[in-house]
Each structure stands twice: as C-alpha cells, then as structure tokens.
Design a protein around this motif. Structure first.
Motif: not given
Lengths: 317, 295
Positions: B275, B286, B231, B271-272, B224, B294, B278-279, B282-284, B227
């Motif tokens: 995440f 990518p 990103l 470890s959160a 995680l 992309l 990552m979010l 991906l939102i703002f 990744f």
C-alpha cells in the motif's frame, strides 16, 4: 410470534436499516454526486466505530481510554477522524481516473483493518472494545433503550438526509454534477475539479465514520469482525445502485429494501438444517452478486432515478 | 548473511513471482479494457481450486495440474467477460469496475459452495530443501516457482514482441484510437487479454497453493499487492508488472529482516508495504517505473 415481538423485530430492523441509510447517503455524496468510487467504506466505518467506542466507553486497562465522554463528542470525533483519513486519500487520488481511487481505497481499508487487529493498546485487538454506552441508557433499559436508540438513529438519518439534500440542490452540488458528467467542461469554466472532488469525498467519509459510530453504540461492543467488507462495502454499493445513484431518496429506499431482503433471506436460511445453513450463506452472497449484475445491466438508474433540480433562473427583462 | 538469503530473499522472490504473474493480468486488462479488475484475485482463487480438483481426481502432482487449471480458468474469465463485462462496454468504465467488484464475490461464493471453506493443500509431507554451496538452502517449491516464472517472463516477452497478437495488444494498450483506425479487431484483442490474464492468474493461484495452502480468501488478499505491482510497473506494461511484483514481494519479506537487531517493521504489517509503495507511486510517478499509461 406475538405482536410486540414483531414490533421489536421491526425496530431492530429499522435501526440497522437506518445505519445503512447513513452509509448509503454518504456513498451517494461520493459516487452519486461526484462519481468517486470508494471500495473501502468498511475502513472509514471502522475508524468511526473505534473512535466513538474509545471516546465514550468507561475507563479500562485493556486499551487506551475509554474516556467516558458524551456520545455527541464521540460522534464528532468519529466524523472528524474519518474525514481526515478521507482527505488524505482523496488528496493523492482525485487527480487520477476513478479506478486509482478505487484501488487506493481498498488499500486504506486493509491498512485500517491491520491496525485495528494489531494495535492492541488502542483497540484491544481481536477481543474488541466493550461497554460502549447507548444514549440515555441511565433512564431506559431493555426494549425501551432499543426504542430510544431507534429514535436516535433516525434523527441522525434525518440530519444526514438534510445535509445531502441541501448539498445536492446547492450551487456546490451543481458543480459536482457538472464535474461528474463532463470534467473538461467544468474545468473550462474555471471550476477547481480536484478541490470539489476532495470536498465531496471528505464529506462522504465523515458520514461513513458517523455510521460506524452509530453501529458501535448499537452493538455496545465492537471487534474487527464487525468491519467485514462484504457486509459493509459491498452491501452499501448494491443498496445505492439499486436505490438510484444520485438520488438521496433512492439511497435511503435502497438501503431499507436491500437490508429487508438480506435479513429476510437470513430468517429463511435459519430454518434450514445446519448442513445447509452454512451453505446457504454462500448462496445468499452469490445471489447478491448476481443481483448487482442484473441491476447494472438492466436497471442502472435504480428505483428512484436521479432528477436534477430545476434551474431557477430569473429572467431579466 | 545466509540467513538473509535463505529465509528472506528467496521467499521474497517467490512471493514476488506470484504477485508478478497476477499483476500481468491486472496491468493488461487495465491497459486494454481500461478498468481496474477487482475480480482478478478471486480469479486466481478459482484457478487454484481447479488445480486442487485435478490433483484430487487424477492423482497428478500440482505442477502437472497447471495446464488443466489454466484452461478452465480461461473459460471462466471468457464467460465472465461475455456475461458481465461486455454488456457494460459502451458505458464509462467505472461501471465495469463496480461489476468486477460483484464478480469477485460471485467467484468466491461459488468456490465456497463447491469446495467448502477449509484450507487445503496440494500435497502433504515435508519437502527437504536443496542445499547448494553448503549453506544455501532452497526449498524445491521455491526453485520450481522461480524458474517457472522466469520461463513465463521470457515467453511473454517473445509473445508481445514477435507475434501479431502481441504487437496488436501493445498497440491497443498504447493508443486505442490509433489501433482501431488501423483496423485491429478489438474483440479479438480483448479475448486474448483475458486468456493471458486468466491463464497467468491460474498459474499464480496454483503457485500460492504450492507455496502455502489453498483457501477461499487467498485471491482477495493478494489483490492489493497485485494492484500495487501493476501500478509500479506502469499500466499496460506486462513486463513492468513482473518487475513491480518482484520488487513488492522482495520488499515485503526483507522489511521484516532484523537489519539492526530489530526488524524494520513488524511482520504483521507486511501487507502495508504494498500500500505504501502504491501511494508513493501515485504521488510521485503515476505512470510507473516503465512509463506506462496514465488513464
């Protein structure tokens, strides 16, 4: 083994097989219909299992609740919460390539696992939630209650199958397949790709939550160990692909066949001397991993390949 | 203040270096082969265990075992590509993602079969930290990991910008159609992608063992953050992945520092962080911080 023993083994096999069938049908709604890769099935399953467990178990000082509410309420809450989680993650990821959703879904499963272990006020941490009821428990005990539960699980499987079947044949299902097979074409005829994808992901997530709830009622006890990604996420993927992605019958058949192979190899390995018994569980994992590769390369359509329903176009003329 | 550097910042950079080395492979494979490689963490585990065997059999220190681990891990990755990924190359890449999910399991179960499931360490015993300027205490292993990662970053930069293969890789990652029109050999590029990705994963695996211990779930647990780092840096941007790895590693450690008497988040949720990052990406953004692809 006497005959009734075999019968009851078969019943417990079919209960687990039924729970896996629900997961597989749910995964089919996401992957088979919509081409959405969900690598975090275990997370949605855990959300469903814990919501049902907390809603329906008897009051305890160990964690919040339990609220001692009817099992149906638990199922509804399990599906709803799992669907909300699915909606949140789908909103962020469906506009991107499927790989991004895969990465994010692994993340969501990891976060849910962390929360389940650490938020003891909610889930009782690694000790788990106990005293989860089964349906009609006050009237039936022992093996009879197992029979009742078997009927209960397969009623849910039938409902899930019916929903999946109706969705597949509906105009909605047709749009989903169009998006899956040719996104640009679907978009060019004015279909809102993101919204359709989100819907299919959420519906799948709801049923994954329901499957989790079923297993919580079956085990009567639920702890973080029961959400092992290997046993939920990975097995479900092997089941669906071997059974036939896109085909609901294939999803159920795949679930039952792979679960049969998985449980039979367990019986065989239990006969081995203890030193080999631990090793053989890794051999089982290795074989299932290789089996997936075989299916992907040689047998991709699965046992029951997808058959698109006939178009029923009325001719005007 | 010194506590912050000694116990949060330096371990954060070390952790970040490990993520960074893993994320380079994830980013390059995603950029060039166009799929998210779910077996990358377990490839790291494989590398760490090859290192362990070299340490046991030859009696050499862990750092000296790195070349052996790298070579063997590269072979494993090339074999996995030939056996499991290449047959699916003409299909939509999502099938390769599914295959890699299975390959992760294959790697892990083989490791469990061969080496067992108990945690292992490369060397026992306590290493005295090095003390600089009276109060800066850095563990030797942290210095080794950080310096080695810095050297690898420089080497990678040189490779990508000054060698034929490096330039080819960047070209394929930026625009595969144009690269193939220009006559660049895709299979050779793919081979080199695996060699670099797997080599760095093996080094990262040995570093994990050097820093803490070696166990069969170590790689899967690192997937995680790797990744997220790839990103964050931008897909197909190896140097971006290194920056991404460092940012996530440092963020994970310093978020547990008691800035206002209490740590920002409970250490069990470390470890959160990966995440959440990552979010947010991906939102703002990518495409990542460094304008990656992309897909």
């Amino acid at each position: 083994m006497e005959l009734s023993g075999i019968l009851f083994y078969l019943i417990s096999f079919l209960i687990m097989g039924g729970i896996y069938s629900v997961i597989c049908l749910a995964l089919n709604m996401q992957w088979g219909f919509g081409g959405l890769f969900n690598a975090g099935i275990a997370g949605f399953y855990a959300v469903g299992a814990y919501s049902a467990a907390i809603i329906t178990s008897a009051n305890t000082p160990n964690h919040v609740g339990g609220f001692d509410l009817p099992i149906v309420v638990g199922l509804v809450v399990a599906g709803t919460l799992s669907g909300i989680v699915g909606w949140a993650i789908a909103r962020i990821c469906v506009r991107l390539k499927a790989d991004y959703l895969a990465m994010a879904s692994i993340g969501i499963a990891e976060i849910i696992r962390l929360a389940v272990i650490n938020e003891e006020w909610l889930t009782n941490g690694s000790l788990g939630v106990s005293r989860i009821p089964r349906p009609l428990e006050e009237f039936f005990t022992g093996r009879e209650s197992e029979m009742v539960f078997f009927v209960f699980v397969w009623i849910i499987v039938a409902i899930t199958f019916w929903v999946a079947h109706r969705l597949y044949k509906s105009p909605w299902g047709r749009v989903m397949r169009a998006i899956r097979d040719n996104e640009a074409a679907a978009e060019s005829v004015g279909k809102d790709v993101q919204s359709f994808r989100t819907q299919s992901f959420v519906i799948g997530a709801i049923f994954m939550g329901v499957a989790g709830a079923l297993s919580a009622h079956y085990f009567k006890f639920f702890s973080p160990d029961a959400t092992e990604p290997l046993l939920i996420t990975f097995l479900a993927w092997v089941m669906l692909i071997a059974g036939g992605s896109g085909n609901n019958k294939g999803a159920v058949a795949g679930a039952l066949i792979i679960w049969a192979i998985w449980s039979m190899t367990e019986i065989i390995t239990q006969q081995l001397p203890p030193d080999w018994a631990t090793r053989s569980s890794y051999i089982r994992m290795l074989l299932i991993g290789l089996f997936l590769q075989f299916v992907l390369q040689r047998f991709r359509a699965g046992l029951f390949p997808e058959k698109a329903p006939k178009l029923n176009v009325k001719s005007h003329g | 203040m010194m506590d912050f550097i000694n116990f949060y910042l330096v371990p954060g950079i070390t952790l970040g270096a490990i993520y960074a080395l893993g994320a380079v492979g994830v980013s390059m494979i995603f950029g060039i082969l166009r799929f998210a490689h779910f077996a990358h963490g377990d490839l790291m585990t494989v590398g760490a265990y090859f290192g362990l065997s070299a340490v046991w059999l030859l009696g050499i220190p862990a750092l000296a075992a790195i070349p052996i681990a790298v070579a063997l891990t590269c072979l494993v990755a090339l074999f996995a590509d030939r056996a499991f990924y290449k047959p699916l190359r003409q299909l939509p890449t999502i099938y390769t993602v599914i295959a890699s999910f299975g390959v992760a399991l294959i790697f892990r179960s083989v490791v469990q079969l061969v080496w067992g499931t108990e945690s292992q360490v490369y060397s026992v015993g306590f290493q005295k930290p090095i003390v600089l300027f009276d109060s800066l205490r850095i563990a030797t292993r942290h210095i080794q990991i950080i310096l080695a990662t810095a050297a690898i970053t420089l080497g990678l930069h040189w490779f990508l910008h000054h060698t034929q293969m490096g330039k080819t890789m960047r070209a394929v990652s930026d625009d595969p159609a144009l690269a193939s029109v220009a006559g660049l050999d895709p299979e050779k590029t793919i081979r080199w992608t695996w060699i670099i990705g797997a080599g760095l994963a093996a080094i990262a695996g040995v570093f994990v063992g050097l820093d803490t211990d070696v166990h069969t779930m170590m790689g899967w647990n690192l997937l995680l953050p790797m990744f997220a780092a790839a990103l964050l840096g931008g897909i197909g941007k190896p140097l971006g992945a290194i920056a991404g790895g460092l940012i996530i590693g440092i963020a994970e450690e310093i978020c547990t520092y008691p800035f206002f008497g209490e740590s920002l988040i409970s250490p069990s949720y470390k470890s959160a962080i990966a995440f959440v990052i990552m979010l947010l990406i991906l939102i703002f953004r990518p495409r990542g911080l460094f304008k990656g692809r992309l897909l």
